[in-house]
Design a protein around this motif. Structure first.
Motif, short mmCIF file in Angstrom:
data_model
loop_
_atom_site.label_atom_id
_atom_site.label_comp_id
_atom_site.label_asym_id
_atom_site.label_seq_id
_atom_site.Cartn_x
_atom_site.Cartn_y
_atom_site.Cartn_z
N ILE A 7 0.87 -1.15 0.06
CA ILE A 7 -0.16 -0.15 0.10
C ILE A 7 0.93 1.26 0.02
O ILE A 7 0.33 2.35 0.04
N THR A 8 2.07 1.16 -0.17
CA THR A 8 3.06 2.30 0.01
C THR A 8 4.21 1.95 -1.23
O THR A 8 5.40 1.79 -0.73
N PRO A 9 3.89 2.05 -2.23
CA PRO A 9 4.99 1.65 -3.36
C PRO A 9 5.58 3.18 -3.70
O PRO A 9 5.25 4.14 -3.32
N LYS A 10 7.14 2.83 -4.12
CA LYS A 10 7.71 4.02 -4.30
C LYS A 10 7.29 4.80 -5.34
O LYS A 10 6.72 4.09 -6.39
N LYS A 11 7.43 5.95 -5.45
CA LYS A 11 6.82 6.48 -6.63
C LYS A 11 7.18 6.30 -8.07
O LYS A 11 6.53 6.23 -9.03
N GLU A 12 8.46 5.94 -7.93
CA GLU A 12 9.09 5.51 -9.18
C GLU A 12 8.56 3.79 -9.63
O GLU A 12 8.41 3.67 -11.06
N GLU A 13 8.29 3.42 -8.72
CA GLU A 13 7.70 1.71 -8.97
C GLU A 13 6.25 2.08 -9.50
O GLU A 13 5.97 1.54 -10.48
N ALA A 14 5.57 3.10 -9.04
CA ALA A 14 4.19 3.22 -9.35
C ALA A 14 4.21 3.91 -10.79
O ALA A 14 3.41 3.34 -11.77
N GLU A 15 5.20 4.66 -11.05
CA GLU A 15 5.32 5.28 -12.41
C GLU A 15 5.36 4.04 -13.45
O GLU A 15 5.22 4.25 -14.58
N ILE A 16 6.23 3.28 -13.20
CA ILE A 16 6.65 2.17 -14.17
C ILE A 16 5.30 1.40 -14.68
O ILE A 16 5.00 1.21 -15.86
N LEU A 17 4.23 1.05 -13.85
CA LEU A 17 3.09 0.82 -14.25
C LEU A 17 2.24 1.51 -15.34
O LEU A 17 1.87 1.26 -16.20
N SER A 18 2.26 2.74 -14.73
CA SER A 18 1.42 3.78 -15.52
C SER A 18 2.34 4.02 -17.02
O SER A 18 1.30 4.05 -17.90
N LYS A 19 3.52 4.15 -16.79
CA LYS A 19 4.19 4.37 -18.28
C LYS A 19 3.83 3.03 -18.90
O LYS A 19 3.78 3.26 -20.14
N GLY A 20 3.90 1.84 -18.24
CA GLY A 20 3.78 0.58 -19.11
C GLY A 20 2.45 0.47 -19.75
O GLY A 20 2.29 0.30 -20.98
N ILE A 21 1.41 0.72 -19.06
CA ILE A 21 0.19 0.65 -19.73
C ILE A 21 -0.22 1.86 -20.61
O ILE A 21 -0.74 1.53 -21.74
#
Length: 141
Positions: A7-21
């Protein structure tokens, strides 16, 4: 490989998913409206003293108005203010190139209100939340 939930991902890790989709969507549909074009907005109803007595939280993207929530104080319900509030949000969405509207409401909330305002029921998920139902409605703007 490992799988984890957080429930506390690093910002850059969350961005990987967004950029991937985003990359996947753009590869599949090259002219797809970019998510950066999303417009988040609020439409408020205020009483004579300028107090908020209702409103809509919504966003516009992919040519669709997404109504996230609509609330009216009890004193405003059944007076026609809700319909005017909804029309104002729809008009804003049309000015921002939306052709459709989409909303989710629950069995104890506003399905009849949306139907009265020309929204068409398209799906129901029963027992969500438990003992109730979630309804999905849409409208061509």
């Amino acid at each position: 490989m490992t799988i984890e939930t957080t429930i506390t991902p690093k910002k850059e890790e969350a961005e990987i998913l967004s950029k991937g989709i985003i990359a996947f969507n753009n590869a599949e549909i090259p002219n797809l409206e970019p998510i950066e074009k999303e417009i988040k907005f609020f439409t408020f109803v205020r009483d004579k003293d300028k107090n908020i007595v209702g409103g809509i939280r919504a966003s516009c993207y992919w040519n669709t108005l997404h109504i996230e929530l609509l609330w009216l104080a009890k004193t405003c319900r059944g007076t026609g203010i809700g319909g005017k509030l909804l029309k104002e949000a729809e008009d804003f969405a049309k000015k921002n190139n939306c052709e459709k509207a989409f909303v989710e409401t629950t069995s104890w909330q506003a399905k009849p209100f949306y139907e009265k305002n020309n929204y068409q029921h398209i799906a129901t998920i029963n027992d969500r939340p438990k003992g109730h139902a979630s309804h999905y409605l849409t409208k061509n703007l």
